[in-house]
Motif scaffolding. Structure first.
Motif, short mmCIF file in Angstrom:
data_model
loop_
_atom_site.label_atom_id
_atom_site.label_comp_id
_atom_site.label_asym_id
_atom_site.label_seq_id
_atom_site.Cartn_x
_atom_site.Cartn_y
_atom_site.Cartn_z
N TRP A 180 0.85 -1.16 -0.20
CA TRP A 180 0.12 0.15 -0.01
C TRP A 180 0.70 1.18 -0.06
O TRP A 180 1.79 1.39 0.66
CB TRP A 180 -0.80 -0.06 1.21
CG TRP A 180 -2.03 0.99 1.13
CD1 TRP A 180 -3.24 1.01 0.67
CD2 TRP A 180 -1.74 2.54 1.85
NE1 TRP A 180 -3.78 2.10 1.20
CE2 TRP A 180 -2.93 3.15 1.72
CE3 TRP A 180 -0.72 3.05 2.31
CZ2 TRP A 180 -2.97 4.66 1.94
CZ3 TRP A 180 -0.88 4.42 2.74
CH2 TRP A 180 -2.00 5.00 2.69
N TRP A 221 2.08 8.11 -10.16
CA TRP A 221 2.06 7.16 -9.00
C TRP A 221 0.97 6.36 -9.41
O TRP A 221 1.36 5.11 -9.05
CB TRP A 221 1.68 8.04 -7.61
CG TRP A 221 2.88 8.75 -6.97
CD1 TRP A 221 3.32 9.83 -7.04
CD2 TRP A 221 3.88 7.93 -6.14
NE1 TRP A 221 4.60 10.05 -6.18
CE2 TRP A 221 4.85 8.73 -5.92
CE3 TRP A 221 4.20 6.55 -5.90
CZ2 TRP A 221 6.05 8.33 -5.25
CZ3 TRP A 221 5.20 6.19 -5.37
CH2 TRP A 221 6.04 7.08 -4.85
N GLY A 225 1.40 1.76 -9.70
CA GLY A 225 0.40 1.08 -9.24
C GLY A 225 -0.21 0.04 -10.20
O GLY A 225 0.04 -1.22 -10.01
N VAL A 230 0.73 -2.63 -7.12
CA VAL A 230 0.72 -2.39 -5.90
C VAL A 230 -0.63 -1.29 -5.77
O VAL A 230 -0.96 -0.73 -6.36
CB VAL A 230 1.97 -1.69 -5.15
CG1 VAL A 230 2.36 -0.38 -6.08
CG2 VAL A 230 1.94 -1.33 -3.78
N CYS A 231 -1.22 -1.21 -4.40
CA CYS A 231 -2.31 -0.40 -4.26
C CYS A 231 -1.62 0.82 -4.11
O CYS A 231 -1.14 1.31 -2.77
CB CYS A 231 -3.18 -0.98 -3.07
SG CYS A 231 -4.64 0.18 -2.64
N ILE A 232 -2.20 1.88 -5.01
CA ILE A 232 -1.64 3.32 -4.59
C ILE A 232 -2.93 4.06 -4.65
O ILE A 232 -3.80 4.21 -5.52
CB ILE A 232 -0.99 3.68 -5.76
CG1 ILE A 232 0.52 2.95 -5.76
CG2 ILE A 232 -0.53 5.31 -5.60
CD1 ILE A 232 1.52 3.49 -6.84
N ALA A 291 -7.38 0.32 -4.56
CA ALA A 291 -6.21 0.83 -5.63
C ALA A 291 -6.70 2.03 -6.54
O ALA A 291 -7.74 1.68 -7.05
CB ALA A 291 -5.91 -0.49 -6.33
#
Length: 380
Positions: A180, A221, A225, A230-232, A291
């Motif tokens: 995260w 960003w 993700g 990845v959770c952004i 996300a």
């Protein structure tokens, strides 16, 4: 590893105030209790230290009595332990999180380390310097969550953390621990909506280089993700205020404000958020990851700055009569700024998403409750 924050990009020096030291989240030194200034002083003067007030700290950040403890599954790395980053670091530390991060000065590093937070001093001024050892790198690799508060460079437009730490972030995600990432942006990306209400679905209309850079950083960003899985999440913050950084402090130190700061009093609408409520929102989002989601982090009352300053003046005069030197607002400064630069960009920002999705109940839904709390906690 990577370079980190430039001191020129960290939050500006804040006016010293008359709070218990632990309420001045962004302070890089140990600040004792301070009394409001005498009529002859232009800003606050330091008084003898008084006992710390745990009641104030608990109410300001709703910390409760949780004691720090080791938990390998709850590790956060914060790029930029300034006013907001430092406040959130303390917020998480009291809840048992292992907290690490970066700052740009030794004084700030020492103060945070005294509170149990691992801090690595580094600067973007020297792009080859890095952390100087592998400890910062290992802290990032062991983290489950990461937050960056560092604003992008406007010219040329680039996000500094992504520019110098992208490969390290990719490696951290590949280790299956970091899942995260939160990026702290600004409601300034919405630009000018001529006073209309905007929400997260509104099209951004940035009107200056810094706002354009913010929007481009958000997009970079979010794309990261997607690229690495990845959770952004993006958090668009309104004007941040709190202890040592509020209309109350500005009035006591009015002569030290820049013409640009005074000109902002001409805004019809200004969305703002108390630092304690930022901590609430970030924590709620970490517990409910989504996300690519964007959240406006503002209170319920986008009131004009002149109205806010008028209320702050009322609170000060009620508690400390005849302490203020500058009774007149800088209307001429506002008028001159508008004449030279045109009308100020206006919008009112909705916060429905944080209340509906994250179930956040703001501690300070209006500047009135926020400023009242600040003045109540001031010594005098």
């Amino acid at each position: 590893f990577c370079a980190a924050m430039a001191s020129s990009l960290s939050p500006a020096s804040l006016p010293l105030s008359c709070y218990p030291r632990h309420l001045c989240y962004a302070s890089s030194i140990h600040i004792p209790h301070r009394h409001p200034p005498s009529p002859s002083s232009s800003c606050f003067s330091i008084s003898a230290p008084l006992a710390a007030c745990c009641r104030c700290r608990n109410r300001m950040l709703n910390l409760g009595c949780v004691q720090p403890s080791e938990n390998p599954d709850r590790r956060v790395f914060i790029f930029g332990l300034g006013y907001v980053g430092g406040a959130f670091a303390r917020y998480l530390h009291t809840r048992g999180w292992d907290v690490s991060g970066t700052c740009s000065t030794d004084d700030k590093r020492v103060a945070l380390e005294d509170e149990g937070i691992r801090v690595f001093r580094c600067s973007f001024e020297n792009q080859r310097e890095g952390f100087g050892d592998r400890n910062g790198l290992e802290a990032l690799y062991e983290s489950t969550h990461m937050i960056t508060t560092i604003p992008p460079a406007a010219d040329p437009s680039k996000d500094l953390v992504l520019s110098f730490c992208r490969q390290e972030l990719i490696h951290a995600v590949s280790k299956k621990k970091l899942f995260w990432i939160g990026y702290l942006s600004s409601t300034g990306v919405y630009g000018d909506w001529q006073g209309q209400w905007v929400d997260e679905e509104s099209r951004p209309r940035p009107v200056n280089k810094q706002a354009v850079a913010r929007l481009e950083a958000e997009q970079a960003w979010l794309q990261l993700g997607v690229d690495i899985g990845v959770c952004i999440q993006i958090f668009r913050l309104g004007g941040v205020y709190g202890p040592c950084r509020s209309a109350v402090d500005s009035l006591f130190c009015f002569n030290n404000l820049s013409s640009k700061q005074r000109a902002r009093e001409g805004h019809r609408y200004t969305s703002r958020i108390h630092v304690a409520d930022i901590c609430q929102v970030l924590f709620a989002s970490m517990n409910s990851p989504s996300a690519g989601r964007i959240y406006n982090v503002v209170d319920n009352d986008p009131a004009p700055r002149l109205e806010v300053f008028s209320f702050a003046r009322h609170l000060i005069n009620a508690k400390w009569p005849q302490r203020l030197q500058n009774e007149n607002c800088s209307v001429s400064v506002v008028a001159k700024h508008i004449e030279n630069h045109g009308k100020l960009p206006e919008k009112r920002v909705k916060n429905k998403r944080i209340t509906d999705e994250l179930k956040v109940k703001l501690l300070y839904p209006s500047y009135r409750s926020g400023l009242k709390s600040i003045v109540e906690d001031m010594v005098g």
